[in-house]
Write an enzyme that holds these catalytic residues in place. Structure first.
Site, PDB file in Angstrom:
ATOM      1  N   SER A 127      68.510 -12.755 -32.255  1.00 48.26           N
ATOM      2  CA  SER A 127      67.870 -13.004 -33.547  1.00 48.26           C
ATOM      3  C   SER A 127      67.474 -14.463 -33.696  1.00 48.26           C
ATOM      4  O   SER A 127      66.487 -14.775 -34.361  1.00 48.26           O
ATOM      5  CB  SER A 127      68.842 -12.688 -34.687  1.00 48.26           C
ATOM      6  OG  SER A 127      69.335 -11.398 -34.585  1.00 48.26           O
ATOM      7  N   HIS A 148      62.391  -8.987 -29.595  1.00 48.61           N
ATOM      8  CA  HIS A 148      63.189  -8.965 -30.821  1.00 48.61           C
ATOM      9  C   HIS A 148      62.805  -7.756 -31.669  1.00 48.61           C
ATOM     10  O   HIS A 148      61.845  -7.799 -32.442  1.00 48.61           O
ATOM     11  CB  HIS A 148      62.972 -10.293 -31.581  1.00 48.61           C
ATOM     12  CG  HIS A 148      63.794 -10.432 -32.804  1.00 48.61           C
ATOM     13  ND1 HIS A 148      63.424 -11.221 -33.868  1.00 48.61           N
ATOM     14  CD2 HIS A 148      64.988  -9.884 -33.150  1.00 48.61           C
ATOM     15  CE1 HIS A 148      64.344 -11.148 -34.813  1.00 48.61           C
ATOM     16  NE2 HIS A 148      65.299 -10.341 -34.403  1.00 48.61           N
ATOM     17  N   GLU A 160      59.032  -8.579 -32.315  1.00 43.27           N
ATOM     18  CA  GLU A 160      58.618  -9.971 -32.149  1.00 43.27           C
ATOM     19  C   GLU A 160      58.818 -10.370 -30.685  1.00 43.27           C
ATOM     20  O   GLU A 160      59.927 -10.245 -30.160  1.00 43.27           O
ATOM     21  CB  GLU A 160      59.504 -10.829 -33.067  1.00 43.27           C
ATOM     22  CG  GLU A 160      59.139 -12.273 -33.165  1.00 43.27           C
ATOM     23  CD  GLU A 160      59.886 -12.930 -34.339  1.00 43.27           C
ATOM     24  OE1 GLU A 160      61.131 -12.796 -34.430  1.00 43.27           O
ATOM     25  OE2 GLU A 160      59.222 -13.585 -35.161  1.00 43.27           O
ATOM     26  N   ASN A 198      63.396 -14.526 -38.643  1.00 47.37           N
ATOM     27  CA  ASN A 198      64.670 -14.981 -39.203  1.00 47.37           C
ATOM     28  C   ASN A 198      64.621 -16.393 -39.765  1.00 47.37           C
ATOM     29  O   ASN A 198      65.396 -16.740 -40.640  1.00 47.37           O
ATOM     30  CB  ASN A 198      65.779 -14.848 -38.164  1.00 47.37           C
ATOM     31  CG  ASN A 198      66.213 -13.408 -38.069  1.00 47.37           C
ATOM     32  OD1 ASN A 198      66.356 -12.734 -39.083  1.00 47.37           O
ATOM     33  ND2 ASN A 198      66.364 -12.895 -36.866  1.00 47.37           N
TER      34      ASN A 198
HETATM   35  N1  LIG Z   1      71.633  -6.101 -36.635  1.00 46.51           N
HETATM   36  C1  LIG Z   1      70.394  -6.485 -36.810  1.00 46.51           C
HETATM   37  O1  LIG Z   1      69.782  -6.250 -37.849  1.00 46.51           O
HETATM   38  C2  LIG Z   1      69.692  -7.217 -35.695  1.00 46.51           C
HETATM   39  C3  LIG Z   1      68.280  -7.302 -35.750  1.00 46.51           C
HETATM   40  C4  LIG Z   1      67.611  -7.919 -34.700  1.00 46.51           C
HETATM   41  C5  LIG Z   1      68.324  -8.501 -33.652  1.00 46.51           C
HETATM   42  N2  LIG Z   1      69.713  -8.418 -33.649  1.00 46.51           N
HETATM   43  C6  LIG Z   1      70.398  -9.021 -32.511  1.00 46.51           C
HETATM   44  O2  LIG Z   1      70.731  -7.966 -31.621  1.00 46.51           O
HETATM   45  C7  LIG Z   1      71.939  -8.301 -30.944  1.00 46.51           C
HETATM   46  C8  LIG Z   1      72.952  -7.184 -31.166  1.00 46.51           C
HETATM   47  O3  LIG Z   1      73.187  -7.066 -32.548  1.00 46.51           O
HETATM   48  P1  LIG Z   1      73.838  -5.753 -33.172  1.00 46.51           P
HETATM   49  O4  LIG Z   1      73.569  -5.808 -34.624  1.00 46.51           O
HETATM   50  O5  LIG Z   1      73.454  -4.566 -32.380  1.00 46.51           O
HETATM   51  O6  LIG Z   1      75.387  -6.064 -32.930  1.00 46.51           O
HETATM   52  P2  LIG Z   1      76.592  -5.027 -32.825  1.00 46.51           P
HETATM   53  O7  LIG Z   1      77.806  -5.804 -33.120  1.00 46.51           O
HETATM   54  O8  LIG Z   1      76.303  -3.793 -33.604  1.00 46.51           O
HETATM   55  O9  LIG Z   1      76.572  -4.601 -31.276  1.00 46.51           O
HETATM   56  C9  LIG Z   1      76.829  -5.510 -30.247  1.00 46.51           C
HETATM   57  C10 LIG Z   1      77.450  -4.726 -29.112  1.00 46.51           C
HETATM   58  O10 LIG Z   1      77.486  -5.568 -27.968  1.00 46.51           O
HETATM   59  C11 LIG Z   1      78.676  -5.257 -27.294  1.00 46.51           C
HETATM   60  N3  LIG Z   1      78.976  -6.318 -26.336  1.00 46.51           N
HETATM   61  C12 LIG Z   1      79.584  -7.498 -26.523  1.00 46.51           C
HETATM   62  N4  LIG Z   1      79.642  -8.187 -25.378  1.00 46.51           N
HETATM   63  C13 LIG Z   1      79.038  -7.424 -24.449  1.00 46.51           C
HETATM   64  C14 LIG Z   1      78.794  -7.568 -23.071  1.00 46.51           C
HETATM   65  N5  LIG Z   1      79.174  -8.651 -22.404  1.00 46.51           N
HETATM   66  N6  LIG Z   1      78.150  -6.580 -22.428  1.00 46.51           N
HETATM   67  C15 LIG Z   1      77.746  -5.473 -23.092  1.00 46.51           C
HETATM   68  N7  LIG Z   1      77.967  -5.276 -24.394  1.00 46.51           N
HETATM   69  C16 LIG Z   1      78.602  -6.245 -25.064  1.00 46.51           C
HETATM   70  C17 LIG Z   1      79.699  -5.063 -28.377  1.00 46.51           C
HETATM   71  O11 LIG Z   1      80.837  -4.365 -27.898  1.00 46.51           O
HETATM   72  C18 LIG Z   1      78.889  -4.273 -29.395  1.00 46.51           C
HETATM   73  O12 LIG Z   1      78.994  -2.883 -29.205  1.00 46.51           O
HETATM   74  C19 LIG Z   1      72.383  -9.653 -31.460  1.00 46.51           C
HETATM   75  O13 LIG Z   1      71.889 -10.644 -30.602  1.00 46.51           O
HETATM   76  C20 LIG Z   1      71.706  -9.709 -32.819  1.00 46.51           C
HETATM   77  O14 LIG Z   1      71.490 -11.030 -33.254  1.00 46.51           O
HETATM   78  C21 LIG Z   1      70.387  -7.781 -34.637  1.00 46.51           C
END
Ligand SMILES: NC(=O)c1ccc[n+]([C@@H]2O[C@H](COP(=O)([O-])OP(=O)(O)OC[C@H]3O[C@@H](n4cnc5c(N)ncnc54)[C@H](O)[C@@H]3O)[C@@H](O)[C@H]2O)c1
Length: 290
Positions: A127, A148, A160, A198
């Site tokens: 993000s 993204h 994005e 963001n």
């Molecule tokens: N939630 C949102 O709205 C959103 C939107 C756009 C981008 N993002 C980005 O997407 C990414 C994930 O966010 P999310 O909301 O899905 O988080 P989340 O916490 O729901 O999921 C993250 C997952 O990654 C896993 N994980 C951690 N370390 C790991 C590794 N080494 N190998 C494999 N898996 C691993 C965790 O166990 C977890 O299941 C982040 O970088 C976040 O900034 C999130």
């Protein structure tokens, strides 16, 4: 540094997804829906299972609405879950959606760089973190790009594309094509903190949270004010809940660290008002109007 190979959409069959959380499960689902073979990896079997269940539920709902190009079971069958990163070795593109932590992402990218083929593209769904910093953990920074996706991935149309300092132009084009092939519409941002979305969204969400904390209005009225008053589909507090408050906090901390106080009126805003460029009513603001 390796020379980038010739890449095009036709060479992409197998998609790796790192992280089976909110975003990873959505990305895996959408890729499989559009015909790709997908392998999704998380660190614990229960996280993989939870991700796959989320996908099955979502596919079931979309299937009932007739919103899928294929039957939900066939789409589900294209997705393999694993805890073993090595399973991603023969992926043509990997989209990393692990937690928003630079050190973790760098470790993941260093490992992916080791195990995947030379021509594989490594994308991150970060993000706010720097694509260039993440790419530096690899020996192929020209093949690292930001993809993204927005939350919820199966529903949101936009992706994005974030261009790191060393991202090759062909890889950028491929990232656009890949996202578009999943039915998405793309825009491009430079590798600056928060990119487009963001950078602008997080101060807005934080201001909504502060307004609530300072008693400006109830939760409901803050959200209603922004929805009805500015025509956004969701107010800041509801949206923050949808994104995940931890994700919002991580993003905000990164932006604060990188950009400092973003709450002063923008310099250009003041100058435009002084120049009587007030927007649509004067025929020009940030755009020109007839
Ligand atoms: N939630 C949102 O709205 C959103 C939107 C756009 C981008 N993002 C980005 O997407 C990414 C994930 O966010 P999310 O909301 O899905 O988080 P989340 O916490 O729901 O999921 C993250 C997952 O990654 C896993 N994980 C951690 N370390 C790991 C590794 N080494 N190998 C494999 N898996 C691993 C965790 O166990 C977890 O299941 C982040 O970088 C976040 O900034 C999130």
């Amino acid at each position: 540094m390796r020379q980038p190979q010739v890449m095009n959409l036709e060479t992409i069959d197998r998609v790796g997804v790192v992280g089976a959380g909110t975003m990873g499960s959505g990305i895996a689902q959408v890729a499989a829906t559009h015909g790709y073979d997908v392998v999704v990896r998380d660190i614990e079997a229960e996280f993989v299972e939870r991700g796959l269940e989320t996908i099955e539920d979502s596919l079931g709902r979309l299937g009932e609405k007739g919103a899928l190009p294929d039957d939900p079971d066939s789409i589900r069958d294209r997705i393999e879950g694993t805890t073993d990163l090595e399973t991603l070795a023969d992926c043509d593109i990997v989209v990393e959606a692990a937690v928003e932590n630079l050190e973790i992402k760098k470790d993941v990218f260093a490992d992916l760089d080791e195990i995947t083929g030379d021509e594989a593209v490594l994308a991150t769904n970060t993000s706010t973190l720097s694509i260039t910093s993440i790419a530096a953990a690899t020996d192929r920074p020209e093949q690292v790009v930001g993809l993204h996706y927005m939350n919820p991935v199966p529903i949101m149309e936009g992706v994005e594309i974030v261009v790191g300092e060393k991202t090759d132009a062909e890889v950028v084009s491929l990232a656009h094509e890949f996202a578009e092939d999943m039915g998405k519409t793309t825009w491009e941002a430079d590798d600056k903190p928060g990119f487009v979305t963001n950078r602008i969204l997080m101060p807005w969400i934080n201001e909504g949270i502060r307004a609530y904390d300072e008693g400006v209005a109830s939760r409901e009225d803050i959200d209603a004010g922004m929805e009805l008053g500015t025509n956004v589909p969701m107010g800041p507090l509801t949206l923050a809940d949808h994104i995940g408050l931890d994700v919002c906090l991580h993003a905000s901390e990164t932006l604060f660290e990188e950009l400092g106080d973003r709450y002063k009126p923008a310099y250009l805003l003041k100058r435009k008002v002084e120049a009587d460029e007030l927007g649509k009513k004067t025929g020009n603001g940030f755009y020109e109007y007839d």
